[in-house]
Motif scaffolding. Structure first.
Motif, PDB file in Angstrom:
ATOM      1  N   GLY A  24       2.788  -5.866  -3.516  1.00 15.07           N
ATOM      2  CA  GLY A  24       2.422  -5.704  -2.115  1.00 15.07           C
ATOM      3  C   GLY A  24       0.997  -5.293  -1.833  1.00 15.07           C
ATOM      4  O   GLY A  24       0.682  -4.877  -0.713  1.00 15.07           O
ATOM      5  N   LYS A  25       0.112  -5.411  -2.798  1.00 16.31           N
ATOM      6  CA  LYS A  25      -1.275  -4.974  -2.599  1.00 16.31           C
ATOM      7  C   LYS A  25      -2.001  -5.763  -1.511  1.00 16.31           C
ATOM      8  O   LYS A  25      -2.653  -5.179  -0.645  1.00 16.31           O
ATOM      9  CB  LYS A  25      -2.061  -5.059  -3.917  1.00 16.31           C
ATOM     10  N   THR A  26      -1.892  -7.069  -1.545  1.00 18.66           N
ATOM     11  CA  THR A  26      -2.599  -7.893  -0.570  1.00 18.66           C
ATOM     12  C   THR A  26      -2.050  -7.673   0.834  1.00 18.66           C
ATOM     13  O   THR A  26      -2.825  -7.518   1.795  1.00 18.66           O
ATOM     14  CB  THR A  26      -2.522  -9.378  -0.960  1.00 18.66           C
ATOM     15  N   THR A  27      -0.752  -7.628   0.971  1.00 14.01           N
ATOM     16  CA  THR A  27      -0.136  -7.384   2.281  1.00 14.01           C
ATOM     17  C   THR A  27      -0.623  -6.064   2.861  1.00 14.01           C
ATOM     18  O   THR A  27      -1.035  -5.992   4.025  1.00 14.01           O
ATOM     19  CB  THR A  27       1.402  -7.371   2.150  1.00 14.01           C
ATOM     20  N   SER A  29      -3.333  -4.387   2.009  1.00 19.37           N
ATOM     21  CA  SER A  29      -4.782  -4.466   2.269  1.00 19.37           C
ATOM     22  C   SER A  29      -5.044  -5.034   3.658  1.00 19.37           C
ATOM     23  O   SER A  29      -5.854  -4.498   4.426  1.00 19.37           O
ATOM     24  CB  SER A  29      -5.476  -5.349   1.226  1.00 19.37           C
ATOM     25  N   GLU A  30      -4.360  -6.117   3.975  1.00 21.00           N
ATOM     26  CA  GLU A  30      -4.524  -6.744   5.289  1.00 21.00           C
ATOM     27  C   GLU A  30      -4.082  -5.802   6.409  1.00 21.00           C
ATOM     28  O   GLU A  30      -4.756  -5.676   7.427  1.00 21.00           O
ATOM     29  CB  GLU A  30      -3.723  -8.048   5.348  1.00 21.00           C
ATOM     30  N   GLN A  31      -2.950  -5.128   6.223  1.00 22.93           N
ATOM     31  CA  GLN A  31      -2.447  -4.201   7.238  1.00 22.93           C
ATOM     32  C   GLN A  31      -3.418  -3.047   7.471  1.00 22.93           C
ATOM     33  O   GLN A  31      -3.671  -2.656   8.613  1.00 22.93           O
ATOM     34  CB  GLN A  31      -1.089  -3.632   6.817  1.00 22.93           C
ATOM     35  N   LEU A  32      -3.951  -2.491   6.392  1.00 29.35           N
ATOM     36  CA  LEU A  32      -4.879  -1.366   6.520  1.00 29.35           C
ATOM     37  C   LEU A  32      -6.187  -1.795   7.189  1.00 29.35           C
ATOM     38  O   LEU A  32      -6.740  -1.056   8.016  1.00 29.35           O
ATOM     39  CB  LEU A  32      -5.156  -0.747   5.149  1.00 29.35           C
ATOM     40  N   THR A 167       5.567   4.053  -2.404  1.00 25.17           N
ATOM     41  CA  THR A 167       6.907   3.535  -2.642  1.00 25.17           C
ATOM     42  C   THR A 167       7.527   3.163  -1.302  1.00 25.17           C
ATOM     43  O   THR A 167       7.013   3.529  -0.244  1.00 25.17           O
ATOM     44  CB  THR A 167       7.804   4.586  -3.333  1.00 25.17           C
ATOM     45  N   GLY A 168       8.625   2.456  -1.367  1.00 28.92           N
ATOM     46  CA  GLY A 168       9.365   2.139  -0.159  1.00 28.92           C
ATOM     47  C   GLY A 168       8.973   0.804   0.445  1.00 28.92           C
ATOM     48  O   GLY A 168       8.237   0.011  -0.154  1.00 28.92           O
ATOM     49  N   ASP A 169       9.470   0.581   1.660  1.00 26.12           N
ATOM     50  CA  ASP A 169       9.220  -0.685   2.335  1.00 26.12           C
ATOM     51  C   ASP A 169       7.787  -0.739   2.878  1.00 26.12           C
ATOM     52  O   ASP A 169       7.030   0.239   2.791  1.00 26.12           O
ATOM     53  CB  ASP A 169      10.253  -0.926   3.438  1.00 26.12           C
ATOM     54  N   LYS A 170       7.421  -1.885   3.472  1.00 26.11           N
ATOM     55  CA  LYS A 170       6.058  -2.094   3.970  1.00 26.11           C
ATOM     56  C   LYS A 170       5.657  -1.041   4.996  1.00 26.11           C
ATOM     57  O   LYS A 170       4.544  -0.524   4.952  1.00 26.11           O
ATOM     58  CB  LYS A 170       5.927  -3.491   4.596  1.00 26.11           C
ATOM     59  N   LYS A 171       6.552  -0.727   5.897  1.00 22.61           N
ATOM     60  CA  LYS A 171       6.251   0.241   6.952  1.00 22.61           C
ATOM     61  C   LYS A 171       5.989   1.629   6.366  1.00 22.61           C
ATOM     62  O   LYS A 171       5.044   2.316   6.752  1.00 22.61           O
ATOM     63  CB  LYS A 171       7.410   0.289   7.951  1.00 22.61           C
ATOM     64  N   ALA A 177      -0.133   5.441   3.414  1.00 22.28           N
ATOM     65  CA  ALA A 177      -1.535   5.113   3.158  1.00 22.28           C
ATOM     66  C   ALA A 177      -2.421   5.573   4.307  1.00 22.28           C
ATOM     67  O   ALA A 177      -3.487   6.180   4.083  1.00 22.28           O
ATOM     68  CB  ALA A 177      -1.684   3.616   2.923  1.00 22.28           C
ATOM     69  N   VAL A 178      -1.997   5.333   5.540  1.00 24.89           N
ATOM     70  CA  VAL A 178      -2.783   5.742   6.710  1.00 24.89           C
ATOM     71  C   VAL A 178      -2.931   7.262   6.742  1.00 24.89           C
ATOM     72  O   VAL A 178      -4.030   7.783   7.006  1.00 24.89           O
ATOM     73  CB  VAL A 178      -2.145   5.203   8.017  1.00 24.89           C
ATOM     74  N   GLU A 179      -1.872   7.989   6.461  1.00 28.32           N
ATOM     75  CA  GLU A 179      -1.957   9.459   6.437  1.00 28.32           C
ATOM     76  C   GLU A 179      -2.999   9.930   5.437  1.00 28.32           C
ATOM     77  O   GLU A 179      -3.805  10.819   5.723  1.00 28.32           O
ATOM     78  CB  GLU A 179      -0.593  10.062   6.084  1.00 28.32           C
TER      79      GLU A 179
END
Length: 187
Positions: A24-27, A29-32, A167-171, A177-179
Motif C-alpha cells: 500500500g505504499k503508492t496508495t 503516498s497519493e493520499q498523503l 497497520t490496518g486498512d487504508k483509512k 500517518a497524518v497524526e
C-alpha cells in the motif's frame, strides 16, 4: 555518478513510505500528497522496470540498481522544488539497498550504500503486510512478505531511522500517518 545520488538540501519535512512490495505504499503516498496539498515522489523503479519488462520481458537485474537509484534521486530532487512543506516519497535509496541485499546480489554497491545511508528523511512509514497481496508484472514474491517485512524493519532499526509501523486498512493507515506528520509540522 555519485553526484546523481546525492540529496539536495531542503527545508521540507520528508516522509518515506518503506516496506515490502504490495503493502500500500503508492496508495498512501497519493493520499498523503492530497491531504497536504503537496507533491509525492513516485517509485522510479516501477516505471524503469515496467518499461524493461514490456520491451525485453526481463525483470530487475543487479546492473539495474544504480540507474534506478539515480532516477529515484533525480525525481526526488526535482519534485522537492514543487512541494509545499512536506515531500512524500514512495521509496528511497535505503529501500533500493534492501532489495539489492535481499533479492539481487546479497550485498549493496558501496556507492549506492553510501548515499542510502547519507540521505536523510524526517519519518519513515513502514507498511505492514496485513493487506491483501496484489500481483502484477513486477511483483513476484508473495511468499516472502513476512521475511521481507522483518528485513525492512531491522534495517530501519539498524540505521536508527525515525519510523512508525502502519497497520490496518487504508483509512487507519492514513489517519496514523497524518497524526505523525502533523507532529513534525508542529500542528
Amino acid at each position: 555518478m555519485e553526484k546523481r545520488l546525492e540529496q539536495e538540501p531542503s527545508n521540507l519535512i520528508k516522509v518515506v513510505l518503506f516496506g515490502p512490495e504490495s503493502t500500500g505504499k503508492t496508495t498512501l503516498s497519493e493520499q498523503l500528497a492530497r491531504h497536504y496539498n503537496t507533491v509525492w515522489v513516485p517509485e522510479y523503479a516501477r516505471e524503469y522496470l515496467q518499461n524493461k519488462w514490456n520491451n525485453e520481458r526481463k525483470t530487475c537485474e543487479p546492473h539495474d540498481l544504480l540507474p534506478i537509484a539515480e532516477g529515484q534521486m533525480s525525481l526526488e530532487n526535482s519534485l522537492a522544488n514543487k512541494a509545499t512543506k512536506v515531500l512524500i516519497c514512495d521509496t528511497d535509496l535505503l529501500e533500493t539497498k534492501v532489495y539489492s541485499e535481499t533479492y539481487y546480489v546479497g550485498h549493496c554497491d558501496p556507492i549506492l550504500e553510501k548515499y542510502a545511508l547519507q540521505n536523510t528523511y524526517d519519518l519513515y512509514l513502514l507498511t505492514n503486510i496485513d493487506v491483501p497481496w496484489v500481483g502484477d508484472d513486477l511483483r513476484d514474491k508473495p511468499n516472502e512478505r513476512e521475511r521481507m517485512f522483518t528485513y525492512f524493519k531491522d534495517t530501519l532499526e539498524k540505521y536508527n531511522r525515525n519510523f512508525i509501523t502502519l497497520t490496518g486498512d487504508k483509512k487507519t493507515r492514513l489517519q496514523t500517518a497524518v497524526e505523525q506528520i502533523d507532529k513534525l509540522l508542529g500542528k
